[in-house]
Design a protein around this motif. Structure first.
Motif, PDB file in Angstrom:
ATOM      1  N   ASN A  16       0.822  -1.214   0.000  1.00  9.25           N
ATOM      2  CA  ASN A  16       0.000   0.000   0.000  1.00  9.25           C
ATOM      3  C   ASN A  16       0.856   1.265   0.000  1.00  9.25           C
ATOM      4  O   ASN A  16       0.530   2.246  -0.667  1.00  9.25           O
ATOM      5  N   GLN A  39      -7.183  -1.158   2.880  1.00 10.74           N
ATOM      6  CA  GLN A  39      -6.708  -0.083   2.000  1.00 10.74           C
ATOM      7  C   GLN A  39      -6.097   1.054   2.783  1.00 10.74           C
ATOM      8  O   GLN A  39      -5.272   1.817   2.258  1.00 10.74           O
ATOM      9  N   SER A  87     -11.531  -0.755  -1.130  1.00 10.39           N
ATOM     10  CA  SER A  87     -11.456  -2.205  -0.981  1.00 10.39           C
ATOM     11  C   SER A  87     -12.867  -2.735  -0.742  1.00 10.39           C
ATOM     12  O   SER A  87     -13.702  -2.055  -0.142  1.00 10.39           O
ATOM     13  N   SER A  88     -13.118  -3.926  -1.224  1.00 15.39           N
ATOM     14  CA  SER A  88     -14.266  -4.737  -0.806  1.00 15.39           C
ATOM     15  C   SER A  88     -15.586  -3.969  -0.675  1.00 15.39           C
ATOM     16  O   SER A  88     -16.132  -3.506  -1.661  1.00 15.39           O
ATOM     17  N   ASN A 112      -7.699  -0.728  -5.797  1.00 15.87           N
ATOM     18  CA  ASN A 112      -8.574  -1.559  -4.970  1.00 15.87           C
ATOM     19  C   ASN A 112      -7.746  -2.666  -4.332  1.00 15.87           C
ATOM     20  O   ASN A 112      -6.985  -3.345  -5.011  1.00 15.87           O
ATOM     21  N   VAL A 113      -7.896  -2.829  -3.037  1.00 17.44           N
ATOM     22  CA  VAL A 113      -7.237  -3.920  -2.330  1.00 17.44           C
ATOM     23  C   VAL A 113      -8.246  -5.061  -2.223  1.00 17.44           C
ATOM     24  O   VAL A 113      -9.283  -4.905  -1.583  1.00 17.44           O
ATOM     25  N   ASN A 114      -7.949  -6.171  -2.892  1.00 19.53           N
ATOM     26  CA  ASN A 114      -8.913  -7.273  -2.973  1.00 19.53           C
ATOM     27  C   ASN A 114      -9.147  -7.914  -1.611  1.00 19.53           C
ATOM     28  O   ASN A 114      -8.223  -8.440  -0.996  1.00 19.53           O
ATOM     29  N   ARG A 115     -10.403  -7.897  -1.172  1.00 16.97           N
ATOM     30  CA  ARG A 115     -10.769  -8.424   0.137  1.00 16.97           C
ATOM     31  C   ARG A 115     -12.143  -9.060   0.070  1.00 16.97           C
ATOM     32  O   ARG A 115     -13.014  -8.586  -0.659  1.00 16.97           O
ATOM     33  N   SER A 130     -13.578  -7.134  -6.870  1.00 16.01           N
ATOM     34  CA  SER A 130     -13.359  -6.431  -8.143  1.00 16.01           C
ATOM     35  C   SER A 130     -13.865  -7.225  -9.348  1.00 16.01           C
ATOM     36  O   SER A 130     -14.358  -6.639 -10.310  1.00 16.01           O
ATOM     37  N   ASN A 170      -5.569  -3.608  -8.936  1.00 15.44           N
ATOM     38  CA  ASN A 170      -5.898  -4.431  -7.771  1.00 15.44           C
ATOM     39  C   ASN A 170      -4.670  -5.160  -7.247  1.00 15.44           C
ATOM     40  O   ASN A 170      -3.853  -5.651  -8.036  1.00 15.44           O
ATOM     41  N   ALA A 173      -5.275  -8.379  -0.512  1.00  9.91           N
ATOM     42  CA  ALA A 173      -5.216  -7.966   0.890  1.00  9.91           C
ATOM     43  C   ALA A 173      -4.055  -8.665   1.581  1.00  9.91           C
ATOM     44  O   ALA A 173      -3.852  -9.872   1.411  1.00  9.91           O
ATOM     45  N   SER A 177      -0.785  -6.039   0.161  1.00 12.07           N
ATOM     46  CA  SER A 177      -1.039  -4.707   0.738  1.00 12.07           C
ATOM     47  C   SER A 177      -0.175  -4.415   1.952  1.00 12.07           C
ATOM     48  O   SER A 177       0.238  -3.279   2.168  1.00 12.07           O
TER      49      SER A 177
END
Lengths: 389, 295
Positions: A16, A39, A87-88, A112-115, A130, A170, A173, A177
């Motif tokens: 991040n 995020q 995120s999410s 976007n932080v995938n969560r 995402s 993306n 997480a 990140s």
């Protein structure tokens, strides 16, 4: 030469913070930011940089991701470079406006932080947040590690502004990140060479008086989507040239896809994000055991590089998709997409769709090696298969 | 009934040929507001009657550019436009936000509250026709007690939300009410708001001809009676604390206002008396505040 003793600016950064450093170098005019795990370090780092006088970006901290995206769209439409991150749940709250941003042709870059999305609540790496936004008109790129996240967020601005389409980058997480790695932070001059100063297209301007987004007739709405299709058709080449030019400047090249040890491979893993790092290790292990394995990494997911995918998988006997996501009632999204991409291809591989790592469960290199052995000669099923350690 | 000469300069900021209902007072208000705002402005409009009146692409009934945003995010969109203008070195350009009561009292309240809390430099105008009239007339939280709408066929059982008190609690620099029956006041309040940095909200009562069941030639008369009966007092709130009455007296009984509207046709004497009592109490509370502020 030891990399740490070179004159490159290597910093120990988590994924991040690497994104935030990339954003700083791209120097957007405006960034609305709303906190959400995992995020938040992007927000924190950008605000810290601005507080220290190292970032000129106009920041806004609204009450929700929905308002963050609404302000991002309006600012972009007013003619400035815009970044945001989420995120999410935050991404899902934005859903209405993701369609809006693409339809308005606002070249916003969003990280976007995938969560995992609720319910139940979870904070784990999973890409369904995402992937479930794939029909909104956003370009989607997936990053494997902090260095790639920094590099990609800068490239994303160039792609977005050239195509006049919003771009979502993306990464997973925590695995990316919050994982700290040595990251080369390029010089400002390097980025300035790569990314032209922002040049606004048609935008809201009292001198022009032209409005945006007013109701239109059916034919014009239809035409707006055909124009988006034409723009999307340019993104594959834009991604390739941006990745190549970046490589010329930094030594790190990127493309829509990446192939790792796929020459003469009997079995090729297809996946996205941090899973690629684990697959690389498994591929090395398999090759050492005499099993010809390889990795096909999808970096550009929207638009899906179909021609390149068909080329990369032509005459490969077996391909195994590892999906860290689950679309209930269908299976893994990448598996679904790949089946469509390879449709009616004479020399297509047997394609296995494995649900591996859904909800953030661990997928080790050993497990991936085992899957290669188990599936490389198996008859492929069109249905997904849940696999575990 | 008091009459006044309409005294404002029409610079052609609002054009003829728009698609407002014949006799709608919102078009009248838009003409005054757009001319008071002037050319150095960018607009945001939420889905609403005003979005329709501004025109379908590629036509526009206004000279300044508008972005047609989403229903719940007018104030957030306006914040984005303003920040972009600041980044471009154009902080003096007015950002005008237009929304209905649905987009303000209901679905847009969250983003409006946030913009007010941040004291964003925007001019937010709510055309309050006390319901979702653009979708055929359903109740909103601005619909008054006992009024019938498509979704309150026997009359709404709860009171109209007091948005001004909610906004005042944010301590924003300027809140005002105005009416298409008092166009000089409307222009003056818009011009005053333009000189103030921070969040300004102006609520304009718009009698909806089909939604309220008002005769085609009675929009302005109905709006005037709303003011003169005290059901929609004209006043300003500065800094959230300083209340100033624009019209210090109310002169008409509530029944004259109610009787012009089909949405109140079902009321019995007891209900009318209840509304009169509510209006009297609200008026007392409001004027007391204004007197205290004046001391």
């Amino acid at each position: 030469m030891n990399a740490l003793s070179s004159n490159k600016d290597l910093q120990l950064l988590n994924g991040n913070h690497a994104v935030a450093m990339g954003v700083k170098l791209a120097n957007p005019h405006f960034a609305p930011l709303y906190p959400i795990t995992p995020q938040t370090p992007i927000l924190e780092k950008l605000i810290a940089l601005q507080s220290a006088g190292e970032l000129e970006t106009e920041l806004l901290t609204p009450e929700s991701e929905h308002s963050a995206m609404a302000s991002a769209i309006a600012a972009s439409a007013t003619g400035v470079r815009v970044f945001t991150a989420t995120s999410s749940q935050g991404l899902l709250l934005m859903h209405e406006l993701l369609h809006f941003a693409a339809g308005a042709r606002t070249p916003i870059v969003m990280f976007n932080v995938n969560r995992t999305p609720a319910s139940p609540w979870g904070f784990w790496p999973d890409q369904i947040d995402s992937l479930s936004q794939r029909d909104t008109g956003w370009v989607q790129l997936y990053s494997e590690n902090p260095q790639e996240s920094l590099d990609t967020v800068i490239q994303a601005f160039r792609i977005a502004e050239a195509a006049q389409m919003p771009v979502m980058v993306n990464h997973d997480a925590f695995y990316v990140s919050h994982a700290v790695e040595p990251v080369e932070v390029p010089a400002q001059e390097t980025v300035d060479t790569f990314l032209p100063a922002y040049k606004a297209g048609l935008h809201l301007d009292p001198e022009l008086g032209r409005s945006l987004g007013a109701p239109i007739d059916q034919k014009s709405w239809n035409e707006s989507r055909q124009q988006m299709a034409a723009a999307m058709a340019t993104v594959g080449d834009l991604t390739a040239s941006a990745g190549q030019d970046w490589g010329d400047l930094t030594g790190r090249s990127y493309g829509p896809l990446e192939q790792y040890r796929t020459d003469g491979a009997d079995v090729v893993f297809v996946t996205m994000g941090s899973m690629c790092g684990t697959v690389r290790e498994a591929v090395d292990g398999l090759r050492a055991r005499g099993i010809a394995a390889g990795l096909l990494k999808i970096r550009l997911f929207r638009p899906l590089p179909q021609v390149e995918l068909r080329k990369a998988l032509a005459d490969v006997p077996c391909a195994i998709v590892l999906d860290r996501n689950y679309s209930p009632g269908v299976g893994g999204v990448v598996h679904q997409e790949l089946k469509a991409a390879l449709f009616d291809m004479a020399n297509a591989p047997r394609l296995h769709g494995l649900l591996a790592g859904v909800g953030g469960v661990n997928v080790s290199a050993e497990m991936i090696e085992r899957l290669a052995v188990e599936y490389r000669d198996a008859v492929a099923s069109p249905d997904p298969v849940w696999v575990e350690e | 009934m008091n009459m006044e000469m309409i005294n404002y300069k029409d610079d052609g900021q609002f054009c003829s040929g728009h698609v407002a209902c014949a006799g709608c007072a919102e078009a009248l208000a838009l003409r005054v507001i757009m001319n008071a705002v002037g050319q150095d402005a960018i607009g945001v409009v939420a889905p609403s009657c005003s979005a329709v009146i501004l025109g379908g692409h590629p036509m526009s009934s206004v000279k300044i550019p508008f972005i047609h945003g989403t229903l719940e995010s007018a104030a957030a969109s306006a914040s984005g436009v303003k920040r972009a203008l600041v980044a471009q070195g154009k902080p003096d350009t007015t950002v005008l936000c237009l929304a209905g009561d649905g987009g303000t009292y209901d679905i847009g309240l969250q983003s409006l509250s946030s913009a007010a809390e941040r004291n964003e430099d925007i001019l937010y105008v709510c055309f309050d026709n006390e319901g979702y009239m653009n979708t055929g007339g359903q109740k909103s939280s601005s619909t008054p007690l006992n009024a019938t709408t498509g979704s309150t066929p026997t009359g709404k059982s709860t009171r109209k939300k007091n948005l001004i008190e909610i906004l005042a609690a944010h301590r924003i620099p300027y809140i005002a009410t105005t009416s298409p029956s008092h166009l000089n006041d409307m222009a003056a309040k818009i011009k005053k708001a333009k000189t103030i940095r921070g969040t300004k909200v102006i609520i304009v009562l718009i009698p909806c001809l089909p939604g309220w069941g008002v005769a085609d030639n009675a929009a302005v008369k109905t709006a005037r009676l709303a003011v003169e009966s005290g059901v929609f007092p004209l006043f300003e709130v500065e800094g959230g604390l300083t209340y100033t009455m624009t019209k210090a007296t109310k002169t008409q009984p509530i029944n004259d206002y109610l009787s012009l509207q089909k949405r109140y046709r079902h009321l019995n004497d007891e209900q009318i008396a209840q509304i009169q009592q509510d209006v009297d109490e609200d008026w007392q509370r409001l004027t007391t505040r204004a007197i205290e502020a004046d001391v």
